[in-house]
Design an enzyme around this catalytic site. Structure first.
Site, PDB file in Angstrom:
ATOM      1  N   SER A  28       1.102  -1.244   0.010  1.00 55.88           N
ATOM      2  CA  SER A  28      -0.045   0.106   0.727  1.00 55.88           C
ATOM      3  C   SER A  28       0.809   1.247  -0.204  1.00 55.88           C
ATOM      4  O   SER A  28       1.502   1.590   1.017  1.00 55.88           O
ATOM      5  CB  SER A  28      -0.924  -0.120   1.401  1.00 55.88           C
ATOM      6  N   HIS A  59      -3.240   0.627  -4.665  1.00 55.44           N
ATOM      7  CA  HIS A  59      -2.714  -0.333  -5.497  1.00 55.44           C
ATOM      8  C   HIS A  59      -3.485  -0.524  -7.201  1.00 55.44           C
ATOM      9  O   HIS A  59      -4.332   0.292  -7.129  1.00 55.44           O
ATOM     10  CB  HIS A  59      -3.136  -1.740  -4.901  1.00 55.44           C
ATOM     11  N   HIS A  81      -4.922  -9.048  -1.501  1.00 52.22           N
ATOM     12  CA  HIS A  81      -5.122 -10.136  -0.259  1.00 52.22           C
ATOM     13  C   HIS A  81      -6.308 -11.072   0.415  1.00 52.22           C
ATOM     14  O   HIS A  81      -7.326 -10.698  -0.777  1.00 52.22           O
ATOM     15  CB  HIS A  81      -5.389  -8.374   0.670  1.00 52.22           C
ATOM     16  N   TYR A  83      -8.060 -10.313   2.565  1.00 54.14           N
ATOM     17  CA  TYR A  83      -9.195 -10.126   2.772  1.00 54.14           C
ATOM     18  C   TYR A  83     -10.412  -9.819   1.564  1.00 54.14           C
ATOM     19  O   TYR A  83     -11.196  -8.619   1.680  1.00 54.14           O
ATOM     20  CB  TYR A  83      -9.808  -8.690   3.868  1.00 54.14           C
ATOM     21  N   GLU A  84      -9.627  -9.317   0.544  1.00 52.96           N
ATOM     22  CA  GLU A  84     -10.334  -9.426  -0.793  1.00 52.96           C
ATOM     23  C   GLU A  84     -11.109  -9.999  -1.030  1.00 52.96           C
ATOM     24  O   GLU A  84     -12.180  -9.801  -1.881  1.00 52.96           O
ATOM     25  CB  GLU A  84      -9.490  -8.390  -1.500  1.00 52.96           C
ATOM     26  N   ALA A 111       2.626  -1.575   4.355  1.00 51.27           N
ATOM     27  CA  ALA A 111       2.276  -0.880   5.725  1.00 51.27           C
ATOM     28  C   ALA A 111       1.799  -1.511   6.460  1.00 51.27           C
ATOM     29  O   ALA A 111       1.307  -2.816   6.214  1.00 51.27           O
ATOM     30  CB  ALA A 111       2.015   0.316   4.603  1.00 51.27           C
ATOM     31  N   MET A 209      -1.657  -6.732   6.286  1.00 49.34           N
ATOM     32  CA  MET A 209      -2.907  -7.912   6.324  1.00 49.34           C
ATOM     33  C   MET A 209      -2.536  -8.659   5.477  1.00 49.34           C
ATOM     34  O   MET A 209      -3.339  -8.594   4.337  1.00 49.34           O
ATOM     35  CB  MET A 209      -3.973  -7.205   6.039  1.00 49.34           C
ATOM     36  N   SER A 210      -1.282  -8.876   4.965  1.00 46.23           N
ATOM     37  CA  SER A 210      -0.511  -9.015   4.001  1.00 46.23           C
ATOM     38  C   SER A 210       0.649 -10.162   4.023  1.00 46.23           C
ATOM     39  O   SER A 210       1.097 -10.223   5.009  1.00 46.23           O
ATOM     40  CB  SER A 210      -0.295  -8.318   2.713  1.00 46.23           C
ATOM     41  N   ASN A 233       1.263   3.746  10.625  1.00 41.96           N
ATOM     42  CA  ASN A 233       0.805   3.937  12.023  1.00 41.96           C
ATOM     43  C   ASN A 233       1.356   3.093  13.703  1.00 41.96           C
ATOM     44  O   ASN A 233       1.501   2.317  13.374  1.00 41.96           O
ATOM     45  CB  ASN A 233      -0.931   3.432  12.014  1.00 41.96           C
ATOM     46  N   HIS A 245      -7.075   4.145   7.447  1.00 43.16           N
ATOM     47  CA  HIS A 245      -6.733   4.145   5.818  1.00 43.16           C
ATOM     48  C   HIS A 245      -5.986   5.692   5.250  1.00 43.16           C
ATOM     49  O   HIS A 245      -4.351   5.076   4.993  1.00 43.16           O
ATOM     50  CB  HIS A 245      -7.198   3.474   4.536  1.00 43.16           C
TER      51      HIS A 245
HETATM   52  N1  HPA Z   1      -3.211  -3.226  11.457  1.00 40.95           N
HETATM   53  C1  HPA Z   1      -2.878  -3.426  10.206  1.00 40.95           C
HETATM   54  N2  HPA Z   1      -2.645  -3.771   8.879  1.00 40.95           N
HETATM   55  C2  HPA Z   1      -1.905  -2.669   8.501  1.00 40.95           C
HETATM   56  C3  HPA Z   1      -2.156  -1.328   9.931  1.00 40.95           C
HETATM   57  C4  HPA Z   1      -3.087  -1.823  11.107  1.00 40.95           C
HETATM   58  O1  HPA Z   1      -2.422  -0.921  11.858  1.00 40.95           O
HETATM   59  N3  HPA Z   1      -0.978  -0.510   9.300  1.00 40.95           N
HETATM   60  C5  HPA Z   1      -1.280  -1.433   7.903  1.00 40.95           C
HETATM   61  N4  HPA Z   1      -2.192  -1.511   8.433  1.00 40.95           N
END
Ligand code: HPA
Length: 272
Positions: A28, A59, A81, A83-84, A111, A209-210, A233, A245
């Site tokens: 990302s 993306h 992903h 989750y997609e 990320a 998440m990847s 973050n 996001h």
């Molecule tokens: N949690 C999960 N996935 C993420 C995060 C997070 O805080 N930041 C970027 N991808």
């Protein structure tokens, strides 16, 4: 599946006249790296036989093949992903295809949220190990012995020499590099504060998440892996603010130059 990865590989090989040995999976907000590739051949995922199509914002969904720092690279601008809604085989399909094409070294980037309280948003972290918290594994089902063994070793999922190389490269650039364990969650919801406290106790430094599925498939196929997280973050519950996001994309954009400079240095001086 083997037939499909071979078909996808031949399709790609028909469009390029180099033999990439380094694969780059760009997470990302990190796809900008592909814009630096020289003599690029760009192949949208939806043109490649058997490739799924990427859906998340931030993306692009294409392969970019060419030279970067004198290396022949194949970059994924955007990944698939779990989750997609793709299954684990689809998520890791591009890694299989890379292997067919001759990629030996895989750089995975993402990320991630910082679990380790010493981290700051904007930090880059070299992944030393991971925790698969996705409740699934891309190697479930019949094993294809052409791809790798039934029970692959994961004790050095992230190549030790490449981790050292990352630390030395960061030092040369005077770049603060964090090191840590990446936890792969399914998403798409961000974690709760309680989940982050749990993941910290379990030994996680960053969460995303990847990455975990691709790294398992790459290890299965005998590729050496380097993982880099951009801490976009602080994970849930650490700061008194909601996660968005937009923040992820903003932070990755802010560290763009650091990230680009770092990956270029890694490629320039990549050990054999
Ligand atoms: N949690 C999960 N996935 C993420 C995060 C997070 O805080 N930041 C970027 N991808």
């Amino acid at each position: 599946m083997t037939k499909q990865s071979k078909e996808a590989a031949s399709f790609i090989q028909g469009k390029i006249n180099i033999e990439p040995t380094v694969g780059l999976i760009l997470g990302s907000g990190l796809g900008v790296l592909a814009d630096e590739i020289e003599n690029p051949v760009t192949i949208p995922y939806n043109e490649i036989p058997h490739f799924p199509e990427s859906t998340v914002s931030g993306h692009k969904g294409q392969l970019v093949v060419g030279q970067l720092q004198g290396r022949q690279v194949l970059a994924m601008q955007g990944r698939f992903h779990y989750y997609e809604g793709y299954d684990m085989k689809q998520v890791t399909f591009p890694v299989r295809v890379m292997k067919e094409i001759g990629v030996e070294t895989l750089f995975v980037t993402n990320a991630a949220g910082g679990i380790n309280k010493d981290f700051d948003p904007g930090n880059l972290m070299v992944i030393t190990d991971h925790i698969n918290n996705m409740g699934n594994n891309p190697l479930m089902g019949a094993n294809d012995d052409d791809w790798g063994p039934r029970f692959p070793d994961m004790s050095e999922a992230y190549d030790r020499t490449l981790i050292q190389h990352a630390e030395q490269s960061a030092e040369r650039l005077n770049l603060q590099l964090r090191k840590g364990v990446y936890v792969g969650n399914t998403g798409p919801a961000y974690e709760t504060g309680a989940e982050i406290r749990m993941l910290r106790i379990l030994g996680g430094d960053a969460v995303g998440m990847s990455t975990v599925p691709e790294v398992i498939a790459a290890n299965h196929a005998g590729m050496r892996v380097l993982g880099i997280s951009c801490i976009s973050n602080m994970a849930a519950g650490i700061l008194d603010q909601p996660l968005t996001h937009d923040e992820v994309i903003e932070t990755t954009a802010r560290v763009r130059e650091d990230f680009l400079g770092f990956v270029k240095e890694l490629l320039k001086t990549l050990p054999a």
